[in-house]
Design a protein around this motif. Structure first.
Motif, short mmCIF file in Angstrom:
data_model
loop_
_atom_site.label_atom_id
_atom_site.label_comp_id
_atom_site.label_asym_id
_atom_site.label_seq_id
_atom_site.Cartn_x
_atom_site.Cartn_y
_atom_site.Cartn_z
N VAL A 257 -41.88 70.45 73.31
CA VAL A 257 -40.70 70.79 74.30
C VAL A 257 -39.24 69.89 74.06
O VAL A 257 -39.23 69.07 74.01
N VAL B 136 -34.63 70.69 78.26
CA VAL B 136 -35.29 71.99 78.30
C VAL B 136 -36.97 71.11 79.86
O VAL B 136 -36.62 71.72 81.07
N LEU B 137 -37.60 70.39 78.70
CA LEU B 137 -38.78 70.12 80.20
C LEU B 137 -38.24 69.36 81.18
O LEU B 137 -38.46 69.58 82.33
N PRO C 106 -43.45 74.92 80.03
CA PRO C 106 -42.35 75.17 79.43
C PRO C 106 -42.23 75.57 78.49
O PRO C 106 -40.77 75.99 78.02
N TRP D 254 -39.18 77.93 77.58
CA TRP D 254 -37.71 77.77 77.03
C TRP D 254 -37.38 78.83 75.98
O TRP D 254 -38.50 79.36 75.11
N ARG D 255 -36.27 78.99 75.94
CA ARG D 255 -35.57 80.30 75.78
C ARG D 255 -36.13 80.38 74.00
O ARG D 255 -36.27 81.53 73.48
N GLU D 256 -36.23 79.48 73.55
CA GLU D 256 -36.70 79.64 71.97
C GLU D 256 -38.39 79.20 71.65
O GLU D 256 -38.53 79.38 70.37
N GLY D 257 -39.10 79.29 72.67
CA GLY D 257 -40.51 78.82 72.22
C GLY D 257 -40.73 79.95 72.04
O GLY D 257 -40.16 81.52 71.95
N GLY E 148 -35.54 77.73 82.20
CA GLY E 148 -36.05 77.50 80.24
C GLY E 148 -34.87 78.38 79.93
O GLY E 148 -34.71 78.08 78.72
N GLY E 149 -34.70 78.90 80.56
CA GLY E 149 -33.17 79.77 80.08
C GLY E 149 -33.68 80.91 79.41
O GLY E 149 -32.68 81.86 78.96
N ARG E 150 -34.62 81.61 79.96
CA ARG E 150 -35.16 82.87 79.36
C ARG E 150 -33.77 83.72 80.43
O ARG E 150 -33.60 83.38 81.45
#
Length: 378
Positions: free
Chosen positions: A7, A11-12, A369, A373-376, A135-137
Motif C-alpha cells: 500500500v 495511504v498507510l 489498508p 485504499w481507493r485504488e486497492g 483510505g480515500g473511498r
C-alpha cells in the motif's frame, strides 16, 4: 500463496493515524498459532480458511487475525486491562470459488477494559470507520449487528435448553441455521448424518473408554488423524452433539419467528423497533439489550460516525466464532459485502474460554489498508 501488493506510504500513514490517539501498546504476536486452539475459539467454519504449518512439533496455523494472539499475550502479562495496537500480516486461505489475497496487511486495536460496553463498542466502531475512510473511498457503509441480541431473542421463545444452545451456536454458521429452520418449517425429519450415528454409538460409554474405541477404529481403518483434535476432544464434541440431538426440535411457529427476526434489516433505530415489536413484552434480557443499543447509537453519533451510512441487520455475523456481542463491518460498494474494509466487535467471553479469570470486557477492530485504499482491491 497470493500476496497483497504494498500500500502506498501516504495511504498507510492516513489509515494508521486514527489509532495513534488510542494510547495502545504495540504488539507483534508469533506468526504460528496453535491449530486446535484456533479451531476451538474461532469455530469450525474457519477450518478451510486456515493455512497449516508445523510449529514446535505441534500442528499450527499462520495467524488468521490478531484477536486471539492479543488475548493470549494479555493473559500472560498478568495485567487487569490494557489496549494493544498491531500492524502486521495475517494469513487466510482464499474462500472456495473466490479469488482473494492470502497474505495481507491488517492494522487494528484490541481493548481489554472494564468500562461500559455500549460506549466502548461505539468508540472502537467509530475508530474503524475513521481509519477505513482515511483510505480515500467514498462508497463506505457501516453494517451493524449483535450476536447477543439474537441470543436474547431466542430466550424469549422459551425453548428447551439443549435446543436453545444449538440454535444460538448455529448463528455463527448461516447455512446450518437456515437448514435447521427449513427442516422445522417443513416438519420433515432428515436421516441422521454419519457423525450423529457415531455419537449415539459412543454416547453410552465413559469418555475415556469412548476415546479408546475411536482410536481403535482409526487403527483398523488405517486412518492417521489430522486437523488439530485428539480422540478425547472429538469424543467430547460427539457427546455434546448426541445430547443436542436428543433435545426437542423447533416447532414450525418457532422457526417462523426466528426467520422473521433474521429478516430484519434497516436503519438501526427502525430495525431495533422491529425487533421489539416481534418479540413483544416479557424478555428481560432482550429489553436490556435494546436499551444498550439506544446508548450505543447515541455514542456512535457523538463519536462522529455518520448515521446516513449505518444499517443494522439481525442476521449479520462474522466468520470468527468468538464474538458474543456487537458486531460491525465497514463495507465498500465497489468491493461488495464479502470483502469488508474493516470489522470487529465484542468478545467478552474469550478470556474464560482461554481458561483465564479476568473481570475486563473485550472489544476490538481491524482495518485492511489494501482495501481502504481507493485504488486497492480484494
Amino acid at each position: 500463496m497470493r500476496v497483497e501488493p504494498p500500500v502506498p506510504a501516504d495511504v498507510l500513514a492516513a489509515v494508521r493515524a486514527p489509532f495513534a490517539a488510542m494510547g495502545a501498546e504495540p504488539i507483534d504476536p508469533p506468526l504460528a498459532q496453535p491449530l486446535g486452539l484456533l479451531l476451538d475459539l474461532s469455530g469450525e467454519a474457519m477450518r478451510e480458511r486456515l493455512i497449516l504449518v508445523q510449529g514446535d512439533g505441534a500442528e499450527a496455523a499462520l495467524r488468521p487475525d490478531f484477536t486471539i494472539p492479543a488475548a493470549r499475550l494479555h493473559i500472560d502479562s498478568g495485567r487487569a486491562g490494557g489496549r494493544y495496537f498491531y500492524e502486521g500480516k495475517a494469513f487466510r486461505a482464499a474462500p472456495r470459488g473466490r479469488e482473494a489475497y492470502e497474505e495481507f496487511l491488517q492494522i487494528g486495536v484490541e481493548a481489554f477494559e472494564t468500562g461500559a460496553a455500549p460506549e466502548g463498542d461505539a468508540e472502537i466502531a467509530a475508530l474503524a470507520w475513521r481509519a477505513a475512510a482515511a483510505g480515500g473511498r467514498g462508497d463506505l457503509t457501516l453494517e451493524l449487528g449483535d450476536v447477543g441480541l439474537f441470543g436474547a431473542f431466542v430466550d424469549t421463545l422459551k425453548l428447551a435448553e439443549p435446543l436453545a444452545v444449538r440454535i444460538k451456536r448455529a448463528f455463527a454458521s448461516p447455512r446450518r441455521l437456515r437448514a435447521t429452520l427449513e427442516q422445522a418449517e417443513t416438519a420433515s425429519a432428515a436421516a441422521a448424518p454419519a457423525g450423529d450415528r457415531l455419537s449415539r454409538l459412543l454416547a453410552g460409554l465413559p469418555e475415556a473408554e469412548a476415546a479408546a474405541v475411536l482410536q481403535d477404529l482409526w487403527a483398523l481403518a488405517g486412518i492417521e488423524p489430522a486437523g488439530g483434535r485428539s480422540a478425547a476432544e472429538i469424543v467430547h464434541r460427539l457427546a455434546e452433539r448426541s445430547a443436542v440431538a436428543r433435545a426437542p426440535e423447533l416447532t414450525p411457529e418457532q422457526a417462523s419467528l426466528i426467520g422473521r427476526f433474521l429478516s430484519i434489516s434497516d436503519k438501526p433505530a427502525a430495525a431495533l423497533e422491529a425487533v421489539a415489536r416481534l418479540a413483544g413484552p416479557g424478555g428481560a434480557k432482550l429489553e436490556t439489550a435494546l436499551k444498550g443499543w439506544a446508548r450505543r447509537l447515541s455514542a456512535l453519533k457523538a463519536e462522529g460516525a455518520p448515521a446516513r451510512a449505518m444499517r443494522f441487520a439481525t442476521a449479520f455475523g462474522r466468520d470468527f466464532g468468538y464474538y458474543d456481542g456487537m458486531l460491525f463491518e465497514v463495507r465498500s460498494a465497489a468491493l461488495g459485502d464479502h470483502r469488508p474494509v474493516a470489522g470487529g466487535g465484542r468478545y467478552d467471553s474469550l478470556f474464560s474460554r482461554l481458561g483465564a479469570s479476568l473481570a475486563c470486557g473485550a472489544v476490538g477492530c481491524m482495518v485492511r489498508p489494501g482495501r481502504a485504499w481507493r485504488e486497492g482491491a480484494q
